[in-house]
Write a protein that holds these residues in place. Structure first.
Motif, mmCIF file in Angstrom:
data_model
loop_
_atom_site.group_PDB
_atom_site.id
_atom_site.type_symbol
_atom_site.label_atom_id
_atom_site.label_comp_id
_atom_site.label_asym_id
_atom_site.label_seq_id
_atom_site.Cartn_x
_atom_site.Cartn_y
_atom_site.Cartn_z
ATOM 1 N N UNK A 90 0.816 -1.209 0.000
ATOM 2 C CA UNK A 90 0.000 0.000 0.000
ATOM 3 C C UNK A 90 0.854 1.265 0.000
ATOM 4 N N UNK A 91 1.120 1.830 -1.171
ATOM 5 C CA UNK A 91 1.629 3.199 -1.177
ATOM 6 C C UNK A 91 0.549 4.073 -0.535
ATOM 7 N N UNK A 92 0.881 4.825 0.527
ATOM 8 C CA UNK A 92 -0.170 5.444 1.344
ATOM 9 C C UNK A 92 -1.112 6.336 0.548
ATOM 10 N N UNK A 93 -0.522 7.213 -0.280
ATOM 11 C CA UNK A 93 -1.290 8.184 -1.063
ATOM 12 C C UNK A 93 -0.294 8.856 -1.986
ATOM 13 N N UNK A 94 -0.790 9.606 -2.945
ATOM 14 C CA UNK A 94 0.160 10.321 -3.817
ATOM 15 C C UNK A 94 0.868 11.442 -3.066
ATOM 16 N N UNK A 95 0.312 11.854 -1.913
ATOM 17 C CA UNK A 95 1.000 12.844 -1.076
ATOM 18 C C UNK A 95 2.271 12.255 -0.466
ATOM 19 N N UNK A 96 2.199 10.964 -0.106
ATOM 20 C CA UNK A 96 3.231 10.365 0.746
ATOM 21 C C UNK A 96 4.338 9.658 -0.025
ATOM 22 N N UNK A 97 4.184 9.532 -1.351
ATOM 23 C CA UNK A 97 5.219 8.862 -2.159
ATOM 24 C C UNK A 97 5.541 9.734 -3.372
ATOM 25 N N UNK A 98 6.794 9.709 -3.793
ATOM 26 C CA UNK A 98 7.144 10.386 -5.047
ATOM 27 C C UNK A 98 6.891 9.406 -6.204
ATOM 28 N N UNK A 99 6.829 9.901 -7.435
ATOM 29 C CA UNK A 99 6.635 8.988 -8.573
ATOM 30 C C UNK A 99 7.687 7.882 -8.629
ATOM 31 N N UNK A 100 8.959 8.220 -8.352
ATOM 32 C CA UNK A 100 10.012 7.192 -8.390
ATOM 33 C C UNK A 100 9.779 6.134 -7.312
ATOM 34 N N UNK A 101 9.416 6.614 -6.108
ATOM 35 C CA UNK A 101 9.154 5.650 -5.025
ATOM 36 C C UNK A 101 7.951 4.771 -5.361
ATOM 37 N N UNK A 102 6.933 5.354 -5.956
ATOM 38 C CA UNK A 102 5.746 4.576 -6.309
ATOM 39 C C UNK A 102 6.113 3.441 -7.272
ATOM 40 N N UNK A 103 6.954 3.765 -8.251
ATOM 41 C CA UNK A 103 7.385 2.732 -9.211
ATOM 42 C C UNK A 103 8.202 1.654 -8.497
ATOM 43 N N UNK A 104 9.102 2.083 -7.593
ATOM 44 C CA UNK A 104 9.957 1.114 -6.893
ATOM 45 C C UNK A 104 9.130 0.217 -5.981
ATOM 46 N N UNK A 105 8.151 0.786 -5.300
ATOM 47 C CA UNK A 105 7.356 0.033 -4.334
ATOM 48 C C UNK A 105 6.433 -0.968 -5.027
#
Ligand SMILES: [Zn+2]
Length: 442
Positions: A198-213
């Motif tokens: 669960x990426x918490x929200x678009x507030x809490x992750x950057x685009x790069x982190x979202x891809x990595x997670x």
């Protein structure tokens, strides 16, 4: 062992005089139109249990404690500050005690599985516990105590706002880097739970982190909070020029593995795009009402073939039927019509029930069903109550959703956990909860 039901909702519809033979955790055989055998347990109307797509178990302990007006105008954001202060004192033992009460209440209300959106990872100072899974283990223990099927959704949380803004002190217990998150996922593997992410929200992750997670979870469900609040939409527009759902669907391959939690503030084109993506929208009507979030356009979304399920989110009130009822009533109040989340000549209670039940793949498992081979997750209604007198078929689901027909028994994975509306372990769970809550609130 065998259970006999006065009537039961089978995949082909309601049938009278249904005998269900259990084998271990599953349903072995079903026969209908026959009387009970002498040793059969006899019960009232039965249907399969529902998945609770979205829970923050620890927030159960705040229920009723944030209903006092502050000095300025109260909002989601002032509620969140109160929540941050409360969780400063939680440890694995108190989380275990609170989650056990929440999960027992979920079972009593007809939920037989839960998706725990788990972001409270570290100790009160924000340092990782020696065992990085200490808090998650407390949740898994609570699920084991109560018997509910757990899908654990470990949350990746790194920033306080769009554009990688640094986290606030109140968020110190949630934070991970992609590297530390890999260690957390490893530590969670031995737990008795279906694992998602669960990426918490678009507030809490950057685009790069979202891809990595998301790359770390090539199979399981992926859940994200999105577009819950108007302020979040405005901040996303300022950051990217796009609205949150618009940005997500444009930049990430969202498919049926995804569950978008809330998705309250969306345009018509975002709504159609979610339906086309096959993602599930996880609606939490009681919490959304309690926090003043807004209303999801459910009737238009269902007309477009969208998938929805329900979640108890903040656990301010844990009641599957009440979530479904408020979901429908929100639409009635908005559109000034009746029976909006169903098809012509179909029961609204049954339609809401089936939408919620069919959302189970968002927790990584098939929908519960009274069918051979399915996990034996069964809910019955009391036989001796006015709300079910002289009723049969879908009218029973309407009575459950709209007329407060009471649940009698609940089985999860073949084990009866609730009798006469009460979880078997409720006295011990309540005593432990009361003891921990006193320490938390003193
Ligand atoms: Zn939530």
């Amino acid at each position: 062992m065998a259970l006999w039901f006065q009537q039961a909702l089978l995949p082909e519809g309601w049938r009278p005089d249904v005998r269900v033979i259990l084998k271990g955790r599953s349903i072995d055989r079903i026969v209908h139109g026959i009387p009970p055998e002498p040793d059969d347990e006899r019960h009232g109307p039965a249907f399969a249990g529902l998945p609770n797509l979205h829970s923050h178990a620890f927030q159960r302990a705040m229920s009723g404690l944030t209903e006092i007006a502050g000095q300025g105008s109260d909002s989601f954001w002032t509620w969140r500050e109160a929540m941050y202060r409360f969780l400063d004192r939680l440890n694995p033992e108190s989380l275990h005690a609170i989650a056990a009460l929440a999960y027992a209440e979920m079972l009593e209300s007809g939920f037989t599985s839960v998706g725990e959106f788990h972001y409270l990872h570290h100790d009160p100072a924000g340092a990782p516990y020696a065992n990085p899974a200490a808090m998650a283990e407390a949740i898994a223990e609570a699920a084991k105590d109560t018997g509910i099927a757990l899908t654990l959704l470990p949350v990746f949380y790194a920033h306080s706002d769009f554009g990688g803004a640094p986290p606030t002190p109140g968020q110190r217990r949630f934070l991970h880097t992609p590297d530390s998150f890999v260690h957390l996922l490893e530590a969670l593997k031995p737990l008795d739970a279906t694992l998602g992410i669960a990426p918490h929200s678009l507030r809490a992750v950057t685009p790069d982190e979202l891809a990595a997670i998301t790359a770390l979870a090539p199979k399981g469900p992926i859940h994200i909070h999105i577009a819950e609040q108007q302020a979040e939409v405005e901040a996303c527009l300022a950051w990217s020029g796009q609205r949150p759902v618009e940005w997500l669907l444009d930049h990430v391959p969202v498919d049926q593995r995804w569950c978008l939690i809330h998705a309250t503030h969306i345009t018509d084109s975002e709504r159609r795009a979610i339906a086309n993506s096959r993602a599930t929208v996880g609606l939490c009507p009681i919490t959304e009402a309690n926090l003043g979030d807004g209303l999801f356009p459910a009737s238009a979304f269902l007309a477009e073939g969208g998938r929805i399920g329900i979640g108890s989110d903040s656990n301010v009130e844990i009641d599957a039927a009440a979530e479904l009822r408020l979901l429908e009533y929100g639409q009635r109040l908005t559109h000034q019509g009746r029976n909006l989340l169903t098809s012509p000549n179909q029961s609204t209670g049954a339609s809401l029930y089936h939408h919620a039940r069919n959302a189970a793949p968002a927790l990584g498992h098939p929908p519960a069903a009274l069918a051979p081979g399915a996990r034996a997750d069964i809910v019955t209604l009391r036989r001796d109550q006015p709300a079910t007198a002289a009723r049969s078929g879908d009218a029973l689901l309407d009575s459950w959703v709209f007329a407060r027909a009471q649940i009698d028994s609940v089985w999860c994975a073949g084990v009866r956990r609730v009798t006469a509306g009460h979880h078997h372990a409720r006295p011990a769970i309540e005593a432990r909860y009361a003891q921990h809550l006193k320490a938390l609130l003193d």
